[in-house]
Every structure is written in structure tokens, then in C-alpha cells.
Design a protein around this motif. Structure first.
Motif, PDB file in Angstrom:
ATOM      1  N   LEU A  97      -3.548   6.481 -23.516  1.00  0.00           N
ATOM      2  CA  LEU A  97      -2.260   5.785 -23.364  1.00  0.00           C
ATOM      3  C   LEU A  97      -1.956   5.574 -21.889  1.00  0.00           C
ATOM      4  O   LEU A  97      -1.538   4.476 -21.478  1.00  0.00           O
ATOM      5  CB  LEU A  97      -1.155   6.598 -24.032  1.00  0.00           C
ATOM      6  N   THR A  98      -2.162   6.603 -21.075  1.00  0.00           N
ATOM      7  CA  THR A  98      -1.900   6.501 -19.632  1.00  0.00           C
ATOM      8  C   THR A  98      -2.766   5.425 -18.989  1.00  0.00           C
ATOM      9  O   THR A  98      -2.285   4.610 -18.197  1.00  0.00           O
ATOM     10  CB  THR A  98      -2.176   7.854 -18.946  1.00  0.00           C
ATOM     11  N   ILE A  99      -4.050   5.413 -19.352  1.00  0.00           N
ATOM     12  CA  ILE A  99      -4.979   4.431 -18.753  1.00  0.00           C
ATOM     13  C   ILE A  99      -4.580   3.011 -19.132  1.00  0.00           C
ATOM     14  O   ILE A  99      -4.588   2.104 -18.284  1.00  0.00           O
ATOM     15  CB  ILE A  99      -6.422   4.738 -19.199  1.00  0.00           C
ATOM     16  N   ILE A 100      -4.206   2.811 -20.404  1.00  0.00           N
ATOM     17  CA  ILE A 100      -3.795   1.468 -20.844  1.00  0.00           C
ATOM     18  C   ILE A 100      -2.548   1.014 -20.087  1.00  0.00           C
ATOM     19  O   ILE A 100      -2.461  -0.135 -19.619  1.00  0.00           O
ATOM     20  CB  ILE A 100      -3.555   1.456 -22.364  1.00  0.00           C
ATOM     21  N   ILE A 101      -1.570   1.915 -19.954  1.00  0.00           N
ATOM     22  CA  ILE A 101      -0.341   1.560 -19.232  1.00  0.00           C
ATOM     23  C   ILE A 101      -0.651   1.219 -17.784  1.00  0.00           C
ATOM     24  O   ILE A 101      -0.149   0.224 -17.241  1.00  0.00           O
ATOM     25  CB  ILE A 101       0.677   2.723 -19.303  1.00  0.00           C
ATOM     26  N   ARG A 102      -1.513   2.012 -17.135  1.00  0.00           N
ATOM     27  CA  ARG A 102      -1.820   1.767 -15.735  1.00  0.00           C
ATOM     28  C   ARG A 102      -2.590   0.467 -15.538  1.00  0.00           C
ATOM     29  O   ARG A 102      -2.425  -0.220 -14.530  1.00  0.00           O
ATOM     30  CB  ARG A 102      -2.608   2.942 -15.143  1.00  0.00           C
ATOM     31  N   ILE A 103      -3.448   0.116 -16.497  1.00  0.00           N
ATOM     32  CA  ILE A 103      -4.161  -1.167 -16.416  1.00  0.00           C
ATOM     33  C   ILE A 103      -3.173  -2.329 -16.541  1.00  0.00           C
ATOM     34  O   ILE A 103      -3.267  -3.324 -15.816  1.00  0.00           O
ATOM     35  CB  ILE A 103      -5.246  -1.249 -17.498  1.00  0.00           C
ATOM     36  N   LEU A 104      -2.202  -2.191 -17.440  1.00  0.00           N
ATOM     37  CA  LEU A 104      -1.233  -3.264 -17.656  1.00  0.00           C
ATOM     38  C   LEU A 104      -0.343  -3.508 -16.446  1.00  0.00           C
ATOM     39  O   LEU A 104       0.134  -4.626 -16.231  1.00  0.00           O
ATOM     40  CB  LEU A 104      -0.364  -2.946 -18.886  1.00  0.00           C
ATOM     41  N   ILE A 105      -0.091  -2.454 -15.667  1.00  0.00           N
ATOM     42  CA  ILE A 105       0.814  -2.622 -14.520  1.00  0.00           C
ATOM     43  C   ILE A 105       0.049  -2.828 -13.207  1.00  0.00           C
ATOM     44  O   ILE A 105       0.644  -2.718 -12.131  1.00  0.00           O
ATOM     45  CB  ILE A 105       1.791  -1.436 -14.385  1.00  0.00           C
TER      46      ILE A 105
ATOM     47  N   ASN B 170      -0.270  -4.445  -7.331  1.00  0.00           N
ATOM     48  CA  ASN B 170      -0.625  -5.385  -6.262  1.00  0.00           C
ATOM     49  C   ASN B 170       0.618  -5.885  -5.530  1.00  0.00           C
ATOM     50  O   ASN B 170       0.626  -6.020  -4.301  1.00  0.00           O
ATOM     51  CB  ASN B 170      -1.407  -6.565  -6.842  1.00  0.00           C
ATOM     52  N   LYS B 171       1.682  -6.165  -6.296  1.00  0.00           N
ATOM     53  CA  LYS B 171       2.940  -6.572  -5.668  1.00  0.00           C
ATOM     54  C   LYS B 171       3.509  -5.445  -4.812  1.00  0.00           C
ATOM     55  O   LYS B 171       4.088  -5.692  -3.748  1.00  0.00           O
ATOM     56  CB  LYS B 171       3.957  -6.981  -6.746  1.00  0.00           C
ATOM     57  N   GLN B 172       3.367  -4.217  -5.297  1.00  0.00           N
ATOM     58  CA  GLN B 172       3.841  -3.066  -4.536  1.00  0.00           C
ATOM     59  C   GLN B 172       3.118  -2.969  -3.196  1.00  0.00           C
ATOM     60  O   GLN B 172       3.753  -2.744  -2.160  1.00  0.00           O
ATOM     61  CB  GLN B 172       3.616  -1.789  -5.342  1.00  0.00           C
ATOM     62  N   ILE B 173       1.810  -3.166  -3.204  1.00  0.00           N
ATOM     63  CA  ILE B 173       1.035  -3.089  -1.963  1.00  0.00           C
ATOM     64  C   ILE B 173       1.461  -4.185  -0.999  1.00  0.00           C
ATOM     65  O   ILE B 173       1.648  -3.944   0.203  1.00  0.00           O
ATOM     66  CB  ILE B 173      -0.471  -3.187  -2.271  1.00  0.00           C
ATOM     67  N   ARG B 174       1.632  -5.410  -1.542  1.00  0.00           N
ATOM     68  CA  ARG B 174       2.065  -6.515  -0.669  1.00  0.00           C
ATOM     69  C   ARG B 174       3.445  -6.220  -0.083  1.00  0.00           C
ATOM     70  O   ARG B 174       3.705  -6.510   1.088  1.00  0.00           O
ATOM     71  CB  ARG B 174       2.079  -7.826  -1.448  1.00  0.00           C
ATOM     72  N   ALA B 175       4.334  -5.662  -0.914  1.00  0.00           N
ATOM     73  CA  ALA B 175       5.690  -5.348  -0.445  1.00  0.00           C
ATOM     74  C   ALA B 175       5.664  -4.258   0.618  1.00  0.00           C
ATOM     75  O   ALA B 175       6.403  -4.325   1.615  1.00  0.00           O
ATOM     76  CB  ALA B 175       6.562  -4.914  -1.627  1.00  0.00           C
TER      77      ALA B 175
ATOM     78  N   SER C 126       8.440  -2.043  -3.817  1.00  0.00           N
ATOM     79  CA  SER C 126       7.432  -0.983  -3.822  1.00  0.00           C
ATOM     80  C   SER C 126       7.706   0.079  -4.879  1.00  0.00           C
ATOM     81  O   SER C 126       6.850   0.913  -5.159  1.00  0.00           O
ATOM     82  CB  SER C 126       7.373  -0.317  -2.442  1.00  0.00           C
ATOM     83  N   CYS C 127       8.905   0.062  -5.475  1.00  0.00           N
ATOM     84  CA  CYS C 127       9.247   1.053  -6.499  1.00  0.00           C
ATOM     85  C   CYS C 127       9.014   0.538  -7.919  1.00  0.00           C
ATOM     86  O   CYS C 127       9.235   1.277  -8.881  1.00  0.00           O
ATOM     87  CB  CYS C 127      10.722   1.452  -6.364  1.00  0.00           C
ATOM     88  N   MET C 128       8.585  -0.727  -8.056  1.00  0.00           N
ATOM     89  CA  MET C 128       8.489  -1.329  -9.389  1.00  0.00           C
ATOM     90  C   MET C 128       7.549  -0.585 -10.341  1.00  0.00           C
ATOM     91  O   MET C 128       7.913  -0.335 -11.492  1.00  0.00           O
ATOM     92  CB  MET C 128       8.071  -2.794  -9.267  1.00  0.00           C
TER      93      MET C 128
ATOM     94  N   GLN D 256      -5.887   4.122  -5.086  1.00  0.00           N
ATOM     95  CA  GLN D 256      -5.635   4.088  -3.654  1.00  0.00           C
ATOM     96  C   GLN D 256      -6.928   4.243  -2.853  1.00  0.00           C
ATOM     97  O   GLN D 256      -7.060   3.653  -1.773  1.00  0.00           O
ATOM     98  CB  GLN D 256      -4.639   5.192  -3.286  1.00  0.00           C
ATOM     99  N   TYR D 257      -7.876   5.013  -3.382  1.00  0.00           N
ATOM    100  CA  TYR D 257      -9.162   5.137  -2.704  1.00  0.00           C
ATOM    101  C   TYR D 257      -9.872   3.780  -2.640  1.00  0.00           C
ATOM    102  O   TYR D 257     -10.419   3.399  -1.601  1.00  0.00           O
ATOM    103  CB  TYR D 257     -10.045   6.158  -3.435  1.00  0.00           C
TER     104      TYR D 257
END
Length: 381
Positions: free
Chosen positions: A43-51, A56-61, A109-111, A256-257
Motif C-alpha cells: 500500500l505504501t509503495i503504491i501511494i508513493r508511486i502515485l504521488i 517532482n513539484k516539491q523539488i522544483r518548489a 514543498s509540503c504537498m 532522494q538518493y
């Protein structure tokens, strides 16, 4: 709150049930067991893939926020010492206008965290209700009485998934619950600290590492403060929720790595290290250490036809003028085309041609009217 989170609980229950079905089909034991623990990991992996798009928006922000730090510091100096309401409001308005101008937001960055919080609390509510559902309470999505009983009886190293430090006394395996929960909390604190430390030491540009920078001070406080939150929140969260949180932290480290290795922030230590590696690869391949800048593409010279030569005033443009001045800015900053004219001069010529055409048309019209009048007079006599 339960009513608001009910749709999310419903979705989570079906995702977990689907992952459990796949795992049991692949050979894992049905009923209570490790398959339900791995379903939370899945469940965690699926959620993280979806977001990932939000990540990417967080990194740009975050990078845009780092670039804006000098401007933000100027605003802070401008309104330093002004404590009246009007000055505070103006400072806030100017800061938000600065963010809008650069297409970002201080909250962008908090999204990913904000998106995960409803999922996190929904999983907490789902695991909190499995005991009630197993005793005949209303089903939650795919979690009916049978599934709820399987989840309630599933354990991680002897600690039930629905148990927590706060409810350890109500389970027969109190020591198991306490040990597993404490170990999970310590691992969560360590992984969170490691991921934040990785960003601060490797992926921050030197300009953002100023000790007087408020944003850097805030990040440093979060580096040591955020892990401590787990000490207090971990007391209430079930083992299943802690598994979700720990898996999410481990995913963060991997994500992040990859980011720091292959797409570091310009000016950061990781960026310099990557540039050195690329330089070494170029030297090993027999190429120059630095990539040579691409030569500017010379525009195609379009010869002038008869009609265009007429419009250009019959002027013949030398080849040097066509190649140098026609497609490049002159010393005055004006761009000249193949006809040797600027846009303003070309527009003026078009205007003059139209005015001349109108004048000729008016003269012809007056001549026709004059001739018509003359003919009329001749017929009257």
C-alpha cells in the motif's frame, strides 16, 4: 472525521485486499500472517508511486525557494523593525507576489506530506476498527468480518498489527508489542534524520547554507525536531501504521538518493561531485574535459525576388549585410530583415503604400463622380 475519511478507508481496504490476494496467489499462506504485513508495505509503495508527480513539484518548489532566498532576505531587511499591522501585511503581500511571479508557493514543498496525511489517518482508523468489525460491526470496504479477523490476528514478530503502546495491556503479548513498537519508532527516527541530513549536507547550494538564513535555520531545527515527534506520536499509532510510516521513510531515502545522484541542485556539493564524474568520463573517452558550447546556427539566406525587391525600394542588399546585419541585432539593437529594413520601417512603408492607394482610389472616385455630373448636365440640355 470518520465520515470524511470513510471513502479513503474504503479505497485503502480494497488496495490492501488486492495486494493480499496477489501475494497469496504467489504462494504465501492465506488467512492471518505475513501477507497482511506486506500488504501494508505494498500500500505504501503504491501511494508513493502515485504521488511522484507531487514529489517532482516539491523539488522544483524547493529549488525555486532556494533561488528566491536573496530576494526574500531583501524584503525581510526592508521591513526589519516594523511591527505595525500595515507593514506586516505589505511584507506578506510582496512576498506572495514574489512567489507568484516565479510560479511557486511556500506551501508547494509540503504537498506530498499533506496528501499522505489523510491516507495515514485513514489507515489508523481502519486498523483501529478491525477488532470491532471482526466482532460483527459494519464492514469497511473489503474488510468484512472474515478479513478483519485475519488482520487482527496478523502479527509482526509477535506484535498484532492493530496493537500499539497505548493498548499493549489489552493484548496477551504485551512485551512483544512494546519491543516491536519501540524498535519501529527508533528506526523511523533514524531514517527521517538520515533523509533530512542527506539533503542538508549534499543537496543544498552554498548560498542556502548561510547560518543567518532563516530558511536554513528552520531546516536545522526540523532536522532535530521532527524525529522527536515520533517519540510522542508513536505511543498512539498501531504497529501497522508504524510499518506504513517506516516504509515511507525508506522510500524517501531511495528517492532522494536517486535525485541527489542524477539530478542534484546546481551549486550543491552533490552537483559539483556529479560534474567531476562527468568530466572524468569525458577524459576517459578521449574527449575534452568540458563540453564545448554548440555553435550558433546560421540562418538560411533567402534571396529577394522581383516583387520583394520592388517592395524593398529596389535596393540590392549586399551578401555581407544579408548574413550579418539581416539576421542579427545591429549596434542600436534593431533587427533588420532581408529587405534591409527594421520592423518599424517596414510598417511605415506599408502605411505609406496604403495611404497612396487610398488617395488614388479617392481621386478615381471623384473623377467618376465629376464625369457622371457632366453627363447628366449634357442630357438635360
Amino acid at each position: 472525521m470518520d465520515t470524511i475519511l470513510l471513502p479513503i478507508k474504503w479505497v485503502i481496504s480494497w488496495i490492501m485486499f488486492g495486494i493480499h490476494t496477489v501475494l497469496t496467489t504467489l504462494g504465501m499462506s492465506t488467512g492471518s500472517g505475513a501477507a497482511w504485513v506486506l500488504s501494508i508495505v505494498g500500500l505504501t509503495i503504491i501511494i508513493r508511486i502515485l504521488i511522484i508527480p507531487l514529489f517532482n513539484k516539491q523539488i522544483r518548489a524547493m529549488r525555486m525557494g532556494q533561488e528566491l532566498q536573496p530576494e526574500i532576505q531583501k524584503l525581510q531587511k526592508k521591513y526589519k523593525g516594523r511591527t505595525d499591522a500595515v507593514s506586516k501585511q505589505r511584507q506578506q503581500e510582496e512576498m506572495m507576489a514574489l512567489y507568484r511571479e516565479h510560479g511557486t508557493s511556500p506551501f508547494a514543498s509540503c504537498m506530498p506530506l499533506l496528501i499522505q496525511m489523510p491516507i495515514f489517518f485513514s489507515l489508523f482508523g481502519l486498523l483501529n476498527n478491525v477488532n470491532l468489525v471482526s466482532k460483527g460491526a459494519e464492514s469497511i470496504g473489503a474488510v468484512d468480518q472474515r478479513v478483519a479477523t485475519e488482520i487482527a490476528n496478523s502479527t509482526l514478530f509477535g506484535a498484532p498489527l492493530s496493537s500499539s503502546l497505548g493498548t499493549a495491556g489489552s493484548f496477551n503479548l504485551t512485551l512483544n508489542v512494546q519491543v516491536v513498537t519501540v524498535v519501529l519508532i527508533v528506526l523511523m527516527m533514524a531514517t527521517l534524520f538520515f533523509s533530512q541530513k542527506m539533503i542538508m549536507t549534499k543537496n543544498l547550494p552554498e548560498s542556502a547554507q548561510d547560518p543567518d538564513n532563516p530558511a536554513y535555520k528552520m531546516q536545522k531545527m526540523m532536522l532535530y525536531g521532527m524525529p522527536l515527534i515520533y517519540v510522542f506520536s508513536g505511543f498512539a499509532f498501531q504497529v501497522g501504521v508504524l510499518v506504513y510510516w517506516l516504509t515511507s521513510n525508506i522510500w524517501n531515502i531511495g528517492q532522494q538518493y536517486w535525485l541527489i545522484t542524477y539530478n542534484p541542485t546546481p551549486g550543491s556539493p552533490a552537483y559539483k561531485k556529479r560534474q567531476e564524474k562527468l568530466r572524468a568520463k569525458r577524459i576517459a573517452a578521449g574527449l575534452p574535459p568540458e563540453e564545448e558550447p554548440a555553435e550558433p546556427v546560421q540562418p538560411r539566406i533567402q534571396p529577394l525576388g522581383k516583387e520583394r525587391s520592388k517592395k524593398a525600394g529596389g535596393k540590392k542588399i549586399p551578401a555581407e549585410l544579408q548574413t550579418q546585419e539581416s539576421f542579427s541585432e545591429s549596434q542600436s539593437g534593431e533587427v533588420r530583415g532581408l529587405d534591409g529594413l527594421t520592423d518599424a520601417e517596414r510598417a511605415q512603408k506599408r502605411y505609406e503604400r496604403r495611404m497612396a492607394q487610398r488617395q488614388r482610389a479617392n481621386e478615381k472616385k471623384k473623377a467618376r463622380q465629376q464625369k457622371a455630373k457632366q453627363n447628366k448636365k449634357n442630357r438635360n440640355f
